[in-house]
Design an enzyme around this catalytic site. Structure first.
Site, mmCIF file in Angstrom:
data_model
loop_
_atom_site.group_PDB
_atom_site.id
_atom_site.type_symbol
_atom_site.label_atom_id
_atom_site.label_comp_id
_atom_site.label_asym_id
_atom_site.label_seq_id
_atom_site.Cartn_x
_atom_site.Cartn_y
_atom_site.Cartn_z
ATOM 1 N N HIS A 1 0.829 -1.219 0.000
ATOM 2 C CA HIS A 1 0.000 0.000 0.000
ATOM 3 C C HIS A 1 0.861 1.266 0.000
ATOM 4 O O HIS A 1 0.414 2.314 0.432
ATOM 5 C CB HIS A 1 -0.988 0.010 1.174
ATOM 6 N N THR A 2 2.102 1.119 -0.453
ATOM 7 C CA THR A 2 2.930 2.317 -0.640
ATOM 8 C C THR A 2 2.819 2.822 -2.081
ATOM 9 O O THR A 2 3.147 3.961 -2.357
ATOM 10 C CB THR A 2 4.417 2.022 -0.345
ATOM 11 N N ASP A 3 2.330 1.968 -2.990
ATOM 12 C CA ASP A 3 2.455 2.323 -4.415
ATOM 13 C C ASP A 3 1.591 3.516 -4.799
ATOM 14 O O ASP A 3 2.014 4.346 -5.582
ATOM 15 C CB ASP A 3 2.237 1.128 -5.348
ATOM 16 N N SER B 1 -1.311 -11.147 -9.282
ATOM 17 C CA SER B 1 -1.315 -10.285 -10.472
ATOM 18 C C SER B 1 -1.500 -11.022 -11.781
ATOM 19 O O SER B 1 -0.850 -10.718 -12.785
ATOM 20 C CB SER B 1 -0.028 -9.465 -10.555
ATOM 21 N N SER B 2 -2.420 -11.979 -11.781
ATOM 22 C CA SER B 2 -2.726 -12.625 -13.061
ATOM 23 C C SER B 2 -3.317 -11.613 -14.029
ATOM 24 O O SER B 2 -3.097 -11.699 -15.231
ATOM 25 C CB SER B 2 -3.690 -13.791 -12.852
ATOM 26 N N GLU C 1 -6.512 -1.330 -16.719
ATOM 27 C CA GLU C 1 -7.269 -1.714 -15.508
ATOM 28 C C GLU C 1 -8.008 -0.505 -14.923
ATOM 29 O O GLU C 1 -9.180 -0.602 -14.564
ATOM 30 C CB GLU C 1 -6.348 -2.345 -14.447
ATOM 31 N N ASP D 1 2.113 -3.731 -9.863
ATOM 32 C CA ASP D 1 1.905 -5.051 -10.468
ATOM 33 C C ASP D 1 2.392 -5.075 -11.905
ATOM 34 O O ASP D 1 3.090 -5.983 -12.340
ATOM 35 C CB ASP D 1 0.413 -5.411 -10.477
#
Ligand code: ADP
Ligand code: MG
Length: 355
Positions: free
Chosen positions: A31-33, A119-120, A153, A165
């Site tokens: 949750h840093t991204d 991360s499919s 996405e 991802d």
């Protein structure tokens, strides 16, 4: 059967492009991204493969080895809740860019579990974008492919994911960790050690309705950043973080403390990895888990137990990985001890599956 043969059997012609892209697991930096911080994911040995050919009409035909229902789609409506929304969205982006204009026949194969935080979705979209752009142009760097896949996405599927991802699966190869600055997208590849393994296990708890909670955490982080007078939480300096975060109201105080300390832990973890200081790395992973459990509140009691057990059974460190509320955890285990450790974990938690 190879993916080429499977494709030929289904569509009666040869594919014009084939691409394989790995999944990823985040070693530390959760949750840093979306807060402008650092992350440290690695590519894993499981992947998604696509084979693509031109259709005789304007429709998109999708068949997947793991879903029973092949479909024919057009671009009039993308978000239907069907699995094929994801590959269709990738083609919608390509068409909007002036790329692939015709219909397509697509076969998807994978040994990467879907919906498990590995991360499919990013692997699938990156695979399609790479396959098609390498064939028809324009030339895109891995970073450009990752950014495009994120837009697919975010904008076409309304999934509010960060960039980690897509960067991890577009850039890293198994055996490499990707130290990534999610704001500048500057990155460094760091080789993983051989004598130790990062073992990924699925907890058996599947995330439900987690988009709502993910969006809530994002809002809480934005509110904390606004109260602190920065655009993103990781723009804080060490001094301002120390001085100001304790003055925030709850739950912003806890959320900001997680993000800031996690961002710092990623830096320390990268140094530990470069220097082969694995005890230190394990310790940081465990601290990261505690921060997710206590400050960010995205763990579950059963996963806390698994993480504690993992360490009791010999792991140097362990933590929940991914968005939270279920999914996978990752443990750092001496490679020679992995078999024994896995058996003990399975005895304690039969619901675990190793990825
Ligand atoms: P993950 O954590 O694996 O990224 P997501 O829910 O974000 O989970 O993405 C899963 C979606 O990606 C599936 O619902 C499907 O639309 C698509 N997908 C992933 N793997 C495959 C596959 N092998 N075949 C077809 N679609 C796939
Ligand atoms: Mg996904």
């Amino acid at each position: 059967m190879s993916i080429q043969e499977s494709y030929e059997r289904i569509y009666g012609a040869s594919p014009v492009a084939i691409q394989q892209v790995p999944g990823r697991v985040n070693l530390i930096g959760e949750h840093t991204d979306y807060n402008g911080g650092l992350v440290l994911p690695t590519a894993i040995n499981k992947s998604v493969s696509v084979a693509i050919g031109e259709a005789a009409d304007d429709y998109y035909y999708f068949t997947s080895a793991i879903f029973p229902d092949p479909v024919r789609r057009d671009l009039s409506k993308i978000r239907t809740g069907h699995w094929s929304d994801y590959p269709l969205a990738a083609f919608a982006w390509l068409k909007a860019q002036g790329g692939w204009q015709k219909g397509a026949e697509v076969y998807i194969d994978s040994d990467l579990p879907h919906g498990s935080g590995l991360s499919s979705s990013a692997a699938l979209i990156v695979a399609i974008l790479k396959a098609v752009t390498e064939l028809t142009g324009p030339y895109m760097t891995d970073t450009e492919v990752a950014k495009a896949a994120q837009r697919v996405e975010n904008e076409y599927l309304a999934v509010p994911c960060g960039i980690m991802d897509q960067m991890a699966v577009a850039v890293a190869r198994p055996g490499q960790a990707l130290l990534l600055n999610t704001e500048t997208l500057a990155f460094e590849l760091i080789e993983l050690p051989h004598a130790h393994s990062f073992v990924v296990a699925h907890s058996g708890v599947y995330r439900r309705l987690d988009e709502g909670r993910y969006a809530l955490r994002r809002r809480e982080c934005d509110a904390a950043a606004a109260a602190l007078g920065v655009k993103l939480l990781c723009h804080l300096t060490e001094e301002s973080a120390k001085g100001l975060i304790p003055k925030l109201e709850q739950p912003m105080r806890q959320r900001a403390r997680h993000v800031w300390t996690e961002h710092c832990r990623v830096q320390q973890a990268a140094s530990a990895l470069r220097a082969h200081e694995l005890e230190e790395l394990g310790q940081l992973m465990t601290e990261s888990h505690h921060s997710m459990r206590d400050d960010f509140e995205i763990s579950l009691p059963v996963i806390d137990e698994m993480v504690d057990c993992s360490r009791r059974f010999g792991a140097l460190g362990a933590r929940l990985t991914g968005g939270g509320f279920g999914g996978c955890f990752v443990s750092l285990v001496e490679t020679a001890k992995v078999d024994d450790w896995q058996q003990r974990m399975l005895q304690a938690f039969p619901e675990i599956t190793f990825v």
